[in-house]
Write a protein that holds these residues in place. Sequence first.
Motif, PDB file in Angstrom:
ATOM      1  N   ARG A 412       1.348  20.521 -11.735  1.00  0.00           N
ATOM      2  CA  ARG A 412       0.724  19.534 -10.837  1.00  0.00           C
ATOM      3  C   ARG A 412       1.540  18.246 -10.732  1.00  0.00           C
ATOM      4  NH1 ARG A 412      -2.688  19.661  -7.421  1.00  0.00           N
ATOM      5  NH2 ARG A 412      -3.769  17.761  -8.037  1.00  0.00           N
ATOM      6  N   PHE A 413       2.674  18.148 -11.469  1.00  0.00           N
ATOM      7  CA  PHE A 413       3.377  16.865 -11.525  1.00  0.00           C
ATOM      8  C   PHE A 413       4.849  16.989 -11.161  1.00  0.00           C
ATOM      9  CE2 PHE A 413      -0.317  16.303 -14.231  1.00  0.00           C
ATOM     10  CZ  PHE A 413      -0.767  15.041 -13.861  1.00  0.00           C
ATOM     11  N   VAL A 414       5.356  15.886 -10.598  1.00  0.00           N
ATOM     12  CA  VAL A 414       6.767  15.743 -10.263  1.00  0.00           C
ATOM     13  C   VAL A 414       7.239  14.410 -10.825  1.00  0.00           C
ATOM     14  CG1 VAL A 414       8.419  15.381  -8.396  1.00  0.00           C
ATOM     15  CG2 VAL A 414       6.660  17.135  -8.171  1.00  0.00           C
ATOM     16  N   ALA A 415       8.416  14.402 -11.422  1.00  0.00           N
ATOM     17  CA  ALA A 415       9.029  13.156 -11.891  1.00  0.00           C
ATOM     18  C   ALA A 415      10.178  12.806 -10.953  1.00  0.00           C
ATOM     19  CB  ALA A 415       9.539  13.301 -13.320  1.00  0.00           C
ATOM     20  N   GLN A 416      10.265  11.535 -10.592  1.00  0.00           N
ATOM     21  CA  GLN A 416      11.317  11.090  -9.681  1.00  0.00           C
ATOM     22  C   GLN A 416      12.011   9.868 -10.247  1.00  0.00           C
ATOM     23  OE1 GLN A 416       9.150  10.497  -5.961  1.00  0.00           O
ATOM     24  NE2 GLN A 416       9.639  12.585  -5.306  1.00  0.00           N
ATOM     25  N   GLU A 417      13.288   9.751  -9.885  1.00  0.00           N
ATOM     26  CA  GLU A 417      14.020   8.548 -10.259  1.00  0.00           C
ATOM     27  C   GLU A 417      13.377   7.333  -9.600  1.00  0.00           C
ATOM     28  OE1 GLU A 417      18.683   9.478 -11.187  1.00  0.00           O
ATOM     29  OE2 GLU A 417      18.094   8.919  -9.165  1.00  0.00           O
ATOM     30  N   LYS A 418      13.372   6.224 -10.310  1.00  0.00           N
ATOM     31  CA  LYS A 418      12.917   4.991  -9.689  1.00  0.00           C
ATOM     32  C   LYS A 418      13.954   4.555  -8.664  1.00  0.00           C
ATOM     33  CE  LYS A 418      11.897   0.145 -10.488  1.00  0.00           C
ATOM     34  NZ  LYS A 418      11.844  -0.970 -11.455  1.00  0.00           N
ATOM     35  N   ILE A 419      13.485   4.283  -7.471  1.00  0.00           N
ATOM     36  CA  ILE A 419      14.388   3.836  -6.417  1.00  0.00           C
ATOM     37  C   ILE A 419      14.509   2.320  -6.474  1.00  0.00           C
ATOM     38  CG2 ILE A 419      14.777   3.706  -3.940  1.00  0.00           C
ATOM     39  CD1 ILE A 419      13.316   6.245  -3.587  1.00  0.00           C
ATOM     40  N   TYR A 420      15.733   1.844  -6.508  1.00  0.00           N
ATOM     41  CA  TYR A 420      15.962   0.406  -6.390  1.00  0.00           C
ATOM     42  C   TYR A 420      16.185   0.113  -4.909  1.00  0.00           C
ATOM     43  CZ  TYR A 420      16.343   0.346 -11.433  1.00  0.00           C
ATOM     44  OH  TYR A 420      16.063   0.458 -12.781  1.00  0.00           O
ATOM     45  N   PHE A 421      15.048  -0.055  -4.218  1.00  0.00           N
ATOM     46  CA  PHE A 421      15.112  -0.233  -2.773  1.00  0.00           C
ATOM     47  C   PHE A 421      16.090  -1.337  -2.394  1.00  0.00           C
ATOM     48  CE2 PHE A 421      10.724   1.290  -3.531  1.00  0.00           C
ATOM     49  CZ  PHE A 421      10.719   2.389  -2.698  1.00  0.00           C
ATOM     50  N   SER A 422      16.721  -1.155  -1.251  1.00  0.00           N
ATOM     51  CA  SER A 422      17.548  -2.239  -0.735  1.00  0.00           C
ATOM     52  C   SER A 422      16.654  -3.392  -0.304  1.00  0.00           C
ATOM     53  CB  SER A 422      18.381  -1.755   0.447  1.00  0.00           C
ATOM     54  OG  SER A 422      17.548  -1.465   1.559  1.00  0.00           O
ATOM     55  N   THR A 423      17.253  -4.551  -0.194  1.00  0.00           N
ATOM     56  CA  THR A 423      16.514  -5.732   0.264  1.00  0.00           C
ATOM     57  C   THR A 423      17.029  -6.159   1.632  1.00  0.00           C
ATOM     58  OG1 THR A 423      18.045  -7.178  -0.927  1.00  0.00           O
ATOM     59  CG2 THR A 423      16.007  -6.575  -2.054  1.00  0.00           C
ATOM     60  N   ALA A 424      16.160  -6.807   2.364  1.00  0.00           N
ATOM     61  CA  ALA A 424      16.516  -7.353   3.675  1.00  0.00           C
ATOM     62  C   ALA A 424      15.880  -8.736   3.783  1.00  0.00           C
ATOM     63  CB  ALA A 424      16.018  -6.439   4.793  1.00  0.00           C
ATOM     64  N   PRO A 425      16.446  -9.612   4.610  1.00  0.00           N
ATOM     65  CA  PRO A 425      15.923 -10.980   4.681  1.00  0.00           C
ATOM     66  C   PRO A 425      14.551 -11.060   5.327  1.00  0.00           C
ATOM     67  CG  PRO A 425      17.668 -10.652   6.289  1.00  0.00           C
ATOM     68  CD  PRO A 425      17.637  -9.430   5.447  1.00  0.00           C
ATOM     69  N   ASN A 426      13.658 -11.769   4.670  1.00  0.00           N
ATOM     70  CA  ASN A 426      12.325 -12.052   5.172  1.00  0.00           C
ATOM     71  C   ASN A 426      12.200 -13.565   5.324  1.00  0.00           C
ATOM     72  OD1 ASN A 426      10.291 -10.044   5.720  1.00  0.00           O
ATOM     73  ND2 ASN A 426       8.893 -11.269   4.485  1.00  0.00           N
ATOM     74  N   PHE A 427      11.721 -14.003   6.492  1.00  0.00           N
ATOM     75  CA  PHE A 427      11.590 -15.440   6.693  1.00  0.00           C
ATOM     76  C   PHE A 427      10.253 -15.891   6.113  1.00  0.00           C
ATOM     77  CE2 PHE A 427      10.707 -19.284   9.248  1.00  0.00           C
ATOM     78  CZ  PHE A 427      11.853 -19.992   8.941  1.00  0.00           C
ATOM     79  N   SER A 428      10.339 -16.763   5.088  1.00  0.00           N
ATOM     80  CA  SER A 428       9.135 -17.213   4.392  1.00  0.00           C
ATOM     81  C   SER A 428       9.334 -18.633   3.910  1.00  0.00           C
ATOM     82  CB  SER A 428       8.845 -16.288   3.202  1.00  0.00           C
ATOM     83  OG  SER A 428       7.730 -16.712   2.472  1.00  0.00           O
ATOM     84  N   LYS A 429       8.370 -19.485   4.215  1.00  0.00           N
ATOM     85  CA  LYS A 429       8.388 -20.872   3.751  1.00  0.00           C
ATOM     86  C   LYS A 429       9.667 -21.610   4.161  1.00  0.00           C
ATOM     87  CE  LYS A 429       5.516 -19.629  -0.212  1.00  0.00           C
ATOM     88  NZ  LYS A 429       5.412 -19.549  -1.692  1.00  0.00           N
TER      89      LYS A 429
END
Length: 853
Positions: A412-429
Amino acid sequence: MAKPVNTLFNNYFKDFKNYDEVLKSNMTTNSNWDKLLSNVTEVGEDTLVEKQKDIDWLLAENGVTYNVYNDPIGLNRPWNLNIIPFVINQEEWHTLEEGLKQRAELLNLVLKDIYGKRELIKNGIVPPEIIYAHRGFLRNCDQIKYKTAKQLLIHSADLARGPDGRMWVVNDRAEAPSGMGYTLENRFSTSRVLPELFKGINVKQPFNFFKDFNRLLINSDPNKKENPNIVILTPGPHNETYFEHAYLSSFLGYPLVKGNDLVVRDDKVWIKTLKSLIQVDVIYRRVDDAFVDPLELRGDSYLGVAGLLDVVRQQNVSIINPVGSGVLENPGLIPFMNSISKYFLNEDLKLPQIASWWCGQKKELDFVLGNLKRFVVKPIDRTNRQSIYFCEFLSDEELEELKKRILAKPYRFVAQEKIYFSTAPNFSKGRLEPRKVMCRTFSVAKDEGYSVMPGGLVRVAPEGENSRVSYQRGGTSKDFWVTDDNAIEKNNTQRYNWSHSTTSLRTSIDNLPSNTAENLFWSGRYLSRTLVTARYIRMVLNQMANSEFSKRDSDSETLCILFQSVTHLTSIFPGFTGKNKEKALENPMKELTTVLFDENSVGSLAHSISAFNNSYYTLRNLWSKDIWVVFDAMQKSWNKFDEKHKNNIHKITKLLDNIITKLIAFMGLIEESILVEQGLLLYFIGLQIEQATLTIEKSRALLVINQEENVEYDILESLLNSHESLNIYRYSFKSYLNIENVINLVLLDKSYARSLKYQLFRMKKDIFRLPTKNNDTEYTKSQQAILDACNLIETVNAKTLSQLNSDHISRTNLDDFLASISDLLHKTFMVITDTYFNHSDQQKQLVKQNYLS
């Protein structure tokens, strides 16, 4: 003056753990983003701040929402869109597009095989537990044949860029993929609020994709009609993506229906309209697999249509995507996808996938358990919303508990590598911040292949270090740009038009879906109830304020009568009546506060507003943007009222003034938003029934009992004020207030739109326009009931009704007359409900099936 873009990147990075879409480690920019960043620099920081506010305002005004269950913010959470888009150039996109087409085709073959020959299992390509233990596998769908060229008609893939700079497939969505409507709204909003960002950039538009999508719906008709009847099946307004369902209904022009709008008869699916049943050829569903047919699948479902699956077997309706597609939303398949690709296509996967280990194999199980801390562990299905375990954050005790769960049912289970998602600019403050992003893409079947939307839906983590990219967890979104440097498209705003689509379900009132008609009817009733209640309570509050100022002897008795009338009007008993009367009169504001603000008290203003809101959201695909503006303003006024002012007459009166003004504006806009043939007729009937009913309640409460002269004058004036009729009375009669003239105006004046007589005759006119089930010359039951009411009111006169009994205490003629009209109105309502809104009886399974274990 615009600030240079590098100032927006001040302190952009704290470290360089993740791949960033824009900035490289040496602080040079990715060339794909150069033109956009140049435009951002030209716009300037101050303008960006204002434009972000404009986007937030526009989305709120347009009613763009994403419902989050048990959200403290409330049911209809505003959709969030960041002003800085996400950019991929055409060269990279071409590679992704080819990979997505391959993946959609591959999953199409997998789906056909799972419910067909099952070669993957027979030949040992895929272990049987991955399929059979997945809750998305529905044995009821085994060996069903389809007339469509492909079985998987819509495919959605979640992509994330890994630290190596490549886009990886993280998830597949095939059951009822969401996001296409939000993607389109993101593009419209960005281009409307800040067209300057597009200057000199060729951004590919999704109009050809939506034309392909519309063509897919039409071509899916199993009977290949020229204009098939197509509907969009929604779970209803409480579903998290209901906005999108309504949005696509309006955008594509297909009716939005719920399960009880449809019925199975003679091996076909029919939509229940006001006059008859009309066959449905294609259903674009947004209801999950297990809920679409309570007869064969989940017996506790109220979202589907009993017997629907058998109609699919008979090839008399097409469902997009086919029931049972949820089995593809299975991370257990990921470790085997390349082998599957070689088996079916004789080629390797074109898109990389997230590294995954299925725990149903001993070698993989041992490896996972020995390195558990580094993995993300998922169940192979998500149909019961089981947890995803981020093992690096678990304590030793929690890790041991997870190991026990895995060992109990390793398949019933699957193990996956943790993804280090890419980042993109977010306009905040006022500055740019790196946020982790995930992209959702969309593909639809087309001829021999698939058409891929250029771009898609970008989801952004709510905080810089957040590893969960999910709108359910408070994230935001971005417009997804696929840019081509070769040429600027001459027309970036091409029209979305369908050369070939169905219109037959909306051509007349006869074909109005019964559930839509019912909701329009109740929208009219709730709107009228809210308006009348608000006006009446405002009148009582004004009278309370005046009595404090004037201190007349008659004021106390007048107020006592008015307080009792509030109880009768709202039916919130005991209120100011019976044994509770003296206690309530000691502190009338306490009882009035309940009548105003207690949403749990049926009949209160708060309850009426809530009921109106629910019916309003159910019909949101019918409303214009101007209506959304008024509705949103009314919601904000009501929700922002400060609790501490709930005993302040002046503050409450000001609130009611605001609400009443918005309601009147709303009523006016409804007539501009919907045609009579689209259901406005039902709205009017509901509106008039409620207005007439409440006019009767007010009149019985205030006019039947004889009062002392000064008190009677105050009561008559109060009634006219609550009815917005005082000025008309003075203009019409130019006399001292007397009960005979008031009865003439409020009850018997056929030319006055607020009078009971006008309301009855308006109802008669509208009810006689409703479709009849047969061609008999005899009146229908609803026509006869309203005719009897109209005939009765024609036979009476104000002089007779205003006469007192011999005891000079009450007016029995008036009371009996009003009671009779009330009974006829109730009969009219019941007959209309039974005739036009009577949905199919609940059907039960012959064999109980368990989808919860």
